[in-house]
Design a protein around this motif. Structure first.
Motif, PDB file in Angstrom:
ATOM      1  N   GLN A 153      -2.800   6.028  -7.424  1.00 28.00           N
ATOM      2  CA  GLN A 153      -3.683   6.988  -6.772  1.00 28.00           C
ATOM      3  C   GLN A 153      -3.669   8.306  -7.546  1.00 28.00           C
ATOM      4  N   SER A 154      -4.425   8.330  -8.641  1.00 28.49           N
ATOM      5  CA  SER A 154      -4.505   9.525  -9.477  1.00 28.49           C
ATOM      6  C   SER A 154      -5.897   9.596 -10.092  1.00 28.49           C
ATOM      7  N   HIS A 155      -6.220  10.743 -10.670  1.00 30.29           N
ATOM      8  CA  HIS A 155      -7.508  10.917 -11.323  1.00 30.29           C
ATOM      9  C   HIS A 155      -7.370  11.976 -12.413  1.00 30.29           C
ATOM     10  N   PHE A 201       4.041  21.513   0.785  1.00 31.27           N
ATOM     11  CA  PHE A 201       4.293  20.079   0.734  1.00 31.27           C
ATOM     12  C   PHE A 201       4.923  19.730  -0.608  1.00 31.27           C
ATOM     13  N   VAL A 202       5.523  18.547  -0.653  1.00 30.71           N
ATOM     14  CA  VAL A 202       6.100  18.019  -1.883  1.00 30.71           C
ATOM     15  C   VAL A 202       5.121  17.010  -2.470  1.00 30.71           C
ATOM     16  N   GLU A 203       4.759  17.179  -3.747  1.00 32.19           N
ATOM     17  CA  GLU A 203       3.807  16.288  -4.385  1.00 32.19           C
ATOM     18  C   GLU A 203       4.356  14.865  -4.427  1.00 32.19           C
ATOM     19  N   GLU A 204       3.536  13.917  -4.042  1.00 36.64           N
ATOM     20  CA  GLU A 204       3.940  12.521  -4.012  1.00 36.64           C
ATOM     21  C   GLU A 204       2.968  11.683  -4.836  1.00 36.64           C
ATOM     22  N   GLY A 205       3.523  10.782  -5.632  1.00 40.18           N
ATOM     23  CA  GLY A 205       2.701   9.835  -6.378  1.00 40.18           C
ATOM     24  C   GLY A 205       2.667   8.512  -5.652  1.00 40.18           C
ATOM     25  N   ARG A 206       1.487   8.037  -5.309  1.00 39.43           N
ATOM     26  CA  ARG A 206       1.356   6.795  -4.540  1.00 39.43           C
ATOM     27  C   ARG A 206       0.561   5.763  -5.340  1.00 39.43           C
ATOM     28  N   MET A 207       0.800   4.498  -5.025  1.00 37.29           N
ATOM     29  CA  MET A 207       0.097   3.416  -5.710  1.00 37.29           C
ATOM     30  C   MET A 207       0.016   2.199  -4.806  1.00 37.29           C
ATOM     31  N   HIS A 208      -1.016   1.389  -5.029  1.00 39.60           N
ATOM     32  CA  HIS A 208      -1.123   0.076  -4.399  1.00 39.60           C
ATOM     33  C   HIS A 208      -0.765  -0.964  -5.452  1.00 39.60           C
ATOM     34  N   MET A 209      -0.136  -2.035  -5.043  1.00 47.61           N
ATOM     35  CA  MET A 209       0.244  -3.054  -6.031  1.00 47.61           C
ATOM     36  C   MET A 209       0.288  -4.439  -5.410  1.00 47.61           C
ATOM     37  N   ASP A 210       0.096  -5.411  -6.278  1.00 51.35           N
ATOM     38  CA  ASP A 210       0.159  -6.828  -5.939  1.00 51.35           C
ATOM     39  C   ASP A 210       1.233  -7.445  -6.829  1.00 51.35           C
ATOM     40  N   VAL A 251      -3.785  13.559 -12.487  1.00 51.56           N
ATOM     41  CA  VAL A 251      -3.319  14.328 -11.327  1.00 51.56           C
ATOM     42  C   VAL A 251      -3.262  13.383 -10.134  1.00 51.56           C
ATOM     43  N   PHE A 252      -2.162  13.408  -9.403  1.00 53.46           N
ATOM     44  CA  PHE A 252      -2.028  12.536  -8.243  1.00 53.46           C
ATOM     45  C   PHE A 252      -3.011  12.938  -7.148  1.00 53.46           C
ATOM     46  N   ALA A 253      -3.602  11.942  -6.494  1.00 54.91           N
ATOM     47  CA  ALA A 253      -4.472  12.174  -5.345  1.00 54.91           C
ATOM     48  C   ALA A 253      -3.582  12.335  -4.116  1.00 54.91           C
ATOM     49  N   LEU A 254      -3.570  13.521  -3.566  1.00 56.59           N
ATOM     50  CA  LEU A 254      -2.674  13.848  -2.459  1.00 56.59           C
ATOM     51  C   LEU A 254      -3.415  13.869  -1.130  1.00 56.59           C
ATOM     52  N   THR A 255      -2.677  13.699  -0.059  1.00 56.35           N
ATOM     53  CA  THR A 255      -3.265  13.761   1.279  1.00 56.35           C
ATOM     54  C   THR A 255      -3.483  15.214   1.689  1.00 56.35           C
ATOM     55  N   ARG A 256      -4.466  15.426   2.536  1.00 55.11           N
ATOM     56  CA  ARG A 256      -4.758  16.767   3.054  1.00 55.11           C
ATOM     57  C   ARG A 256      -4.082  16.897   4.414  1.00 55.11           C
ATOM     58  N   ASN A 257      -3.037  17.713   4.492  1.00 55.61           N
ATOM     59  CA  ASN A 257      -2.302  17.884   5.736  1.00 55.61           C
ATOM     60  C   ASN A 257      -3.004  18.894   6.648  1.00 55.61           C
ATOM     61  N   PRO A 258      -2.796  18.780   7.955  1.00 57.55           N
ATOM     62  CA  PRO A 258      -3.419  19.732   8.894  1.00 57.55           C
ATOM     63  C   PRO A 258      -3.003  21.174   8.597  1.00 57.55           C
ATOM     64  N   LEU A 259      -3.877  22.113   8.913  1.00 62.68           N
ATOM     65  CA  LEU A 259      -3.597  23.522   8.671  1.00 62.68           C
ATOM     66  C   LEU A 259      -2.555  24.048   9.646  1.00 62.68           C
ATOM     67  N   GLU A 298       0.835  -1.201   0.000  1.00 62.17           N
ATOM     68  CA  GLU A 298       0.000   0.000   0.000  1.00 62.17           C
ATOM     69  C   GLU A 298       0.870   1.250   0.000  1.00 62.17           C
ATOM     70  N   ASN A 299       0.445   2.241  -0.768  1.00 59.53           N
ATOM     71  CA  ASN A 299       1.087   3.561  -0.802  1.00 59.53           C
ATOM     72  C   ASN A 299       2.570   3.491  -1.161  1.00 59.53           C
ATOM     73  N   ALA A 300       2.890   2.674  -2.152  1.00 57.88           N
ATOM     74  CA  ALA A 300       4.261   2.644  -2.668  1.00 57.88           C
ATOM     75  C   ALA A 300       4.499   3.873  -3.539  1.00 57.88           C
ATOM     76  N   ASN A 301       5.753   4.210  -3.732  1.00 59.74           N
ATOM     77  CA  ASN A 301       6.113   5.376  -4.539  1.00 59.74           C
ATOM     78  C   ASN A 301       5.943   5.052  -6.023  1.00 59.74           C
ATOM     79  N   ALA A 302       5.036   5.769  -6.678  1.00 61.67           N
ATOM     80  CA  ALA A 302       4.765   5.529  -8.094  1.00 61.67           C
ATOM     81  C   ALA A 302       5.647   6.360  -9.008  1.00 61.67           C
ATOM     82  N   VAL A 303       6.492   7.198  -8.435  1.00 64.47           N
ATOM     83  CA  VAL A 303       7.356   8.086  -9.223  1.00 64.47           C
ATOM     84  C   VAL A 303       8.782   7.560  -9.176  1.00 64.47           C
ATOM     85  N   SER A 304       9.391   7.393 -10.328  1.00 67.27           N
ATOM     86  CA  SER A 304      10.796   6.969 -10.395  1.00 67.27           C
ATOM     87  C   SER A 304      11.539   7.941 -11.301  1.00 67.27           C
ATOM     88  N   GLY A 305      12.195   8.912 -10.684  1.00 69.27           N
ATOM     89  CA  GLY A 305      12.901   9.933 -11.445  1.00 69.27           C
ATOM     90  C   GLY A 305      11.928  10.815 -12.198  1.00 69.27           C
TER      91      GLY A 305
END
Length: 312
Positions: free
Chosen positions: A64-66, A92-101, A75-83, A14-21
């Motif tokens: 995790q994109s839409h 924040f730094v944009e992160e690309g996340r993915m689930h995989m099997d 566009v990557f689906a990002l988490t909403r951090n506290p104010l 869960e939530n592996a890094n989908a961005v490689s370079g």
């Protein structure tokens, strides 16, 4: 020569890094090699077993994109951090996340009989795997772990390989196809001497259309016919990151300030990109065709992960 084959089947991440370079969609090869290396260090100290490579099989993945408009760029689906305390959103730094099997095929060097009971070894490997992270993602399940010594005779080995390959279906194996990039680079240089390897690499990864002016167009609106440009090569070809290239001298341990490891020599590097291909496991003839291995050459400055797939 490997003494055994370790197969980690259906690792749920869960939530592996989908961005490689500069690419995205699947973790870099270095993520999987680093994961196997981390397990190998533990097994080497405890059971005198060494893991020497890694074959990667993807069964399913969910990035995790839409597409905000229903079409166009993702566009990557990002988490909403506290104010912040003043009520504004923090930077924040944009992160690309993915689930995989995925499943991993790993060659093992060492004496299994000397290491102990195979069932206990597999149980220990499961405990180790579940405490690790793969490409920054959390591992929450491993369907099964097989550790076997392959048959010695050719006929028995052939049957064993075919059996294992079928059990990896449905899924796709990632192999290296750098030769296609080299051939395409040479081809486009014949047409345009000023082109370089990056131009050739972009032909494999970019979505391209060509505009052709309509015949007998007497108006000034410059209407054109747009046609899709096929990518070079055949098959499910994808851009991949497969290692690093040194851009500085090799510094002694502790010589560079603020490094994470003060006991290991250090140098600055940049990512190395190439072309890979997703293949169905049943198209491979042996395990060696799917295995990625380290190829580090400190003198020349190349730190790569290489695969010896031969389409023939």
């Amino acid at each position: 020569m490997e003494d055994a084959i370790l197969i980690l089947r259906h690792i749920k991440v869960e939530n592996a890094n989908a961005v490689s370079g500069i690419t995205w969609g699947f973790p870099a090869i270095t993520n999987f090699m680093g994961f196997v290396h981390s397990i190998s260090r533990t097994l080497s100290s405890e059971l005198n077993l060494k893991l020497t490579g890694c074959g990667i099989v993807s069964h399913s993945h969910q990035i995790q994109s839409h597409q905000p408009k229903g079409w166009g760029d993702h566009v990557f689906a990002l988490t909403r951090n506290p104010l912040n305390k003043n009520g504004t959103s923090p930077s924040f730094v944009e992160e690309g996340r993915m689930h995989m099997d995925i499943s991993l095929i790993i060659p093992v060097v060492g004496d299994l009989y000397e290491a102990g009971d195979v069932t206990e070894i597999c149980s220990r490997i499961r405990d180790i795997v579940l405490t690790k992270r793969l490409a920054g993602g959390s591992i929450w399940d491993v369907a099964s772990i097989d550790l076997e010594e392959p048959p010695d005779d050719i006929k028995g080995m052939t049957i064993y390989i075919r059996k294992q390959m079928k059990q990896l279906i449905p899924g796709f194996v990632l192999v290296q196809r750098s030769q296609l990039l080299t051939e395409h680079s040479e081809e486009i240089r014949k047409k345009d001497p000023e082109s370089d390897d990056l131009d050739a690499w972009m032909d494999f990864s970019a979505l391209k259309f060509k505009a052709e002016r309509k015949e007998n167009n007497q108006t000034d609106d410059n209407e054109a016919n747009w046609s899709y440009q096929m990518r070079p090569g055949k098959g499910w070809l994808v851009p991949i990151m497969m290692g690093y290239r040194a851009i500085s001298d090799l510094y002694k341990a502790g010589e560079v300030a603020r490094t994470r490891d003060t006991t290991t020599p250090f140098r600055f590097v940049e990512a190395v990109y190439s072309i890979g291909e997703w293949l169905s496991p049943h198209r491979l003839q042996n395990f060696e065709q799917m295995l990625w291995r380290y190829d580090a050459q400190p003198d020349s400055g190349w730190y790569l992960c290489k695969n010896n797939y031969n389409p023939q």
